[in-house]
Design a protein around this motif. Sequence first.
Motif, PDB file in Angstrom:
ATOM      1  N   UNK A   1     -37.762 -10.062 -20.207  1.00  0.00           N
ATOM      2  CA  UNK A   1     -37.674  -8.792 -19.446  1.00  0.00           C
ATOM      3  C   UNK A   1     -38.575  -7.879 -20.217  1.00  0.00           C
TER       4      UNK A   1
ATOM      5  N   UNK B   1     -40.115  -4.919 -17.877  1.00  0.00           N
ATOM      6  CA  UNK B   1     -39.649  -3.176 -18.040  1.00  0.00           C
ATOM      7  C   UNK B   1     -40.374  -2.073 -18.450  1.00  0.00           C
TER       8      UNK B   1
ATOM      9  N   UNK C   1     -36.532  -2.742  -7.932  1.00  0.00           N
ATOM     10  CA  UNK C   1     -36.209  -1.613  -8.321  1.00  0.00           C
ATOM     11  C   UNK C   1     -35.770  -0.604  -6.879  1.00  0.00           C
TER      12      UNK C   1
ATOM     13  N   UNK D   1     -32.496  -2.333  -5.239  1.00  0.00           N
ATOM     14  CA  UNK D   1     -31.128  -1.011  -6.276  1.00  0.00           C
ATOM     15  C   UNK D   1     -30.850   0.006  -6.107  1.00  0.00           C
ATOM     16  N   UNK D   2     -32.897   0.433  -5.033  1.00  0.00           N
ATOM     17  CA  UNK D   2     -31.891   2.275  -4.536  1.00  0.00           C
ATOM     18  C   UNK D   2     -31.825   1.628  -3.392  1.00  0.00           C
TER      19      UNK D   2
ATOM     20  N   UNK E   1     -29.740  -1.117  -1.670  1.00  0.00           N
ATOM     21  CA  UNK E   1     -28.329  -1.370  -1.833  1.00  0.00           C
ATOM     22  C   UNK E   1     -27.515  -1.136  -2.876  1.00  0.00           C
ATOM     23  N   UNK E   2     -26.881  -0.402  -2.931  1.00  0.00           N
ATOM     24  CA  UNK E   2     -25.817   0.051  -3.955  1.00  0.00           C
ATOM     25  C   UNK E   2     -24.942  -1.290  -4.210  1.00  0.00           C
TER      26      UNK E   2
ATOM     27  N   UNK F   1     -27.569  -3.150  -6.820  1.00  0.00           N
ATOM     28  CA  UNK F   1     -27.567  -2.853  -8.098  1.00  0.00           C
ATOM     29  C   UNK F   1     -26.347  -3.440  -8.737  1.00  0.00           C
ATOM     30  N   UNK F   2     -25.340  -3.674  -8.435  1.00  0.00           N
ATOM     31  CA  UNK F   2     -24.315  -3.652  -9.038  1.00  0.00           C
ATOM     32  C   UNK F   2     -24.713  -5.008  -9.049  1.00  0.00           C
TER      33      UNK F   2
ATOM     34  N   UNK G   1     -26.538  -5.604 -11.982  1.00  0.00           N
ATOM     35  CA  UNK G   1     -25.667  -4.890 -13.392  1.00  0.00           C
ATOM     36  C   UNK G   1     -25.212  -5.761 -13.533  1.00  0.00           C
TER      37      UNK G   1
ATOM     38  N   UNK H   1     -27.564  -8.320 -15.886  1.00  0.00           N
ATOM     39  CA  UNK H   1     -27.862  -7.997 -17.415  1.00  0.00           C
ATOM     40  C   UNK H   1     -27.254  -8.366 -18.224  1.00  0.00           C
ATOM     41  N   UNK H   2     -25.951  -7.648 -17.782  1.00  0.00           N
ATOM     42  CA  UNK H   2     -24.566  -8.446 -18.360  1.00  0.00           C
ATOM     43  C   UNK H   2     -24.483  -9.232 -19.338  1.00  0.00           C
TER      44      UNK H   2
ATOM     45  N   UNK I   1     -16.542  -7.216 -22.136  1.00  0.00           N
ATOM     46  CA  UNK I   1     -16.625  -7.556 -20.556  1.00  0.00           C
ATOM     47  C   UNK I   1     -15.705  -8.703 -20.118  1.00  0.00           C
TER      48      UNK I   1
ATOM     49  N   UNK J   1     -23.188   4.829  -6.850  1.00  0.00           N
ATOM     50  CA  UNK J   1     -24.043   4.523  -7.457  1.00  0.00           C
ATOM     51  C   UNK J   1     -24.883   4.475  -7.814  1.00  0.00           C
TER      52      UNK J   1
ATOM     53  N   UNK K   1     -23.391   3.700 -11.395  1.00  0.00           N
ATOM     54  CA  UNK K   1     -24.474   2.532 -11.550  1.00  0.00           C
ATOM     55  C   UNK K   1     -25.243   1.700 -11.792  1.00  0.00           C
TER      56      UNK K   1
ATOM     57  N   UNK L   1     -25.699   2.699 -15.556  1.00  0.00           N
ATOM     58  CA  UNK L   1     -25.162   1.858 -16.377  1.00  0.00           C
ATOM     59  C   UNK L   1     -26.001   0.565 -16.527  1.00  0.00           C
ATOM     60  N   UNK L   2     -26.472   0.118 -15.186  1.00  0.00           N
ATOM     61  CA  UNK L   2     -27.666  -1.024 -15.364  1.00  0.00           C
ATOM     62  C   UNK L   2     -28.621  -0.089 -16.185  1.00  0.00           C
TER      63      UNK L   2
ATOM     64  N   UNK M   1     -27.413  -0.743 -20.399  1.00  0.00           N
ATOM     65  CA  UNK M   1     -27.669  -2.318 -20.162  1.00  0.00           C
ATOM     66  C   UNK M   1     -28.581  -3.248 -20.168  1.00  0.00           C
ATOM     67  N   UNK M   2     -29.976  -2.549 -19.736  1.00  0.00           N
ATOM     68  CA  UNK M   2     -30.666  -3.045 -19.130  1.00  0.00           C
ATOM     69  C   UNK M   2     -31.599  -2.966 -20.876  1.00  0.00           C
TER      70      UNK M   2
ATOM     71  N   UNK N   1     -30.262  -4.853 -23.380  1.00  0.00           N
ATOM     72  CA  UNK N   1     -30.877  -6.147 -23.471  1.00  0.00           C
ATOM     73  C   UNK N   1     -32.130  -6.524 -23.953  1.00  0.00           C
ATOM     74  N   UNK N   2     -32.906  -5.833 -23.769  1.00  0.00           N
ATOM     75  CA  UNK N   2     -34.297  -5.576 -24.031  1.00  0.00           C
ATOM     76  C   UNK N   2     -34.319  -5.698 -25.923  1.00  0.00           C
TER      77      UNK N   2
END
Lengths: 190, 190
Positions: free
Chosen positions: A84, A88, A114, A117-118, A120-121, A124-125, A128, A131-132, B88, B121, B124, B127-128, B131-132, B135-136
């Motif tokens: 990742x 990224x 990407x 994600x743009x 559809x909300x 993206x959810x 997220x 990745x969490x 979380x 959106x 969200x 925060x994505x 978190x990325x 994570x990295x």
Amino acid sequence: METKAILQQHIAKTAVLTEEEFDYFYSHFKPLSFKKGQTIISAGDKVNCEYFVISGCLKAFFINDEIKMYILQFAMPTWWTSDYSALYNQTEATINVDCITDAEVLCLSNEDREKLCKEYHQVEHFFRWRTNKGYIASQKRLLSFMNNNVKARYEELLALYPQLYNLVPKHLIAAYLGVSRETLSRLYNS
Amino acid sequence: METKAILQQHIAKTAVLTEEEFDYFYSHFKPLSFKKGQTIISAGDKVNCEYFVISGCLKAFFINDEIKMYILQFAMPTWWTSDYSALYNQTEATINVDCITDAEVLCLSNEDREKLCKEYHQVEHFFRWRTNKGYIASQKRLLSFMNNNVKARYEELLALYPQLYNLVPKHLIAAYLGVSRETLSRLYNS
């Protein structure tokens, strides 16, 4: 279960997509088959995809300056894997991903993730949340390295991957734990 | 710069929010001041917040079974910190967060983050992305532990936190690198 249904069920746990929306989402994934031992990512590669495992088992691993192998992650069905950091940041891979068994995966490119994600909300959810989960797993793995308690790490491994012990050669389990094959045998027989 | 403007500038790098939307977003943050040495999270605590640093420097650290301290992260202005696993998963904290210097932070609860992500959106998306990045960073930290090359880790630390060397006592830098104070002196003077 069909490949598409496996991904759909996985996404539906976190995100609400209509049948049509999911079809569109799914159309961005490319199914790939790999043979046992085949390499998916090599250190030094440009990385443009992440992989969702449908069947089989992959390993993400790192070879250090002393040529010692450490396994970062075993990726089983419905797990995601990639480098990742390289993906990224568009840098060269520092880790390797290969196949412990024959495997089927779905491949999603960085650009398509990407874009989705743009658009559809809910997508993206989902990412997220995904990745969490990865972040938390990575923090746990880091703490397990800081906590030089091999027995606890071994027990965590069995809890995280209950089916692993029969699936994966013992030297790979040792490489995940960062111990020698002999230390692992002592733990296994204790 | 004013507290609100610091957060606004930070968010604006990733997400597009109108003035009104940002005001609403900001209304969910609680400003807190801490003194040098004060504890924000202790291992064993229930964790309900994450913290955005406005001024000062925090450390997130782990005390292992051998009572050795490892620093996971130094949190400087515009960095976020918490025990994300505990946050979380609503489990007890396994790490500690305290203040290396006097510090001002903005506190956001788990519930409010989730509510804001659902409502916007763009939030969200922010925060994505956040978190990325976490994570990295966590993966890099893990690889640096696997790669037992202390000199490389020391150089990475200086690149990640250029201003750190004057700000933070040397024994804390040693605790971040996982080396003794003596090894650090040898690196520093080499």
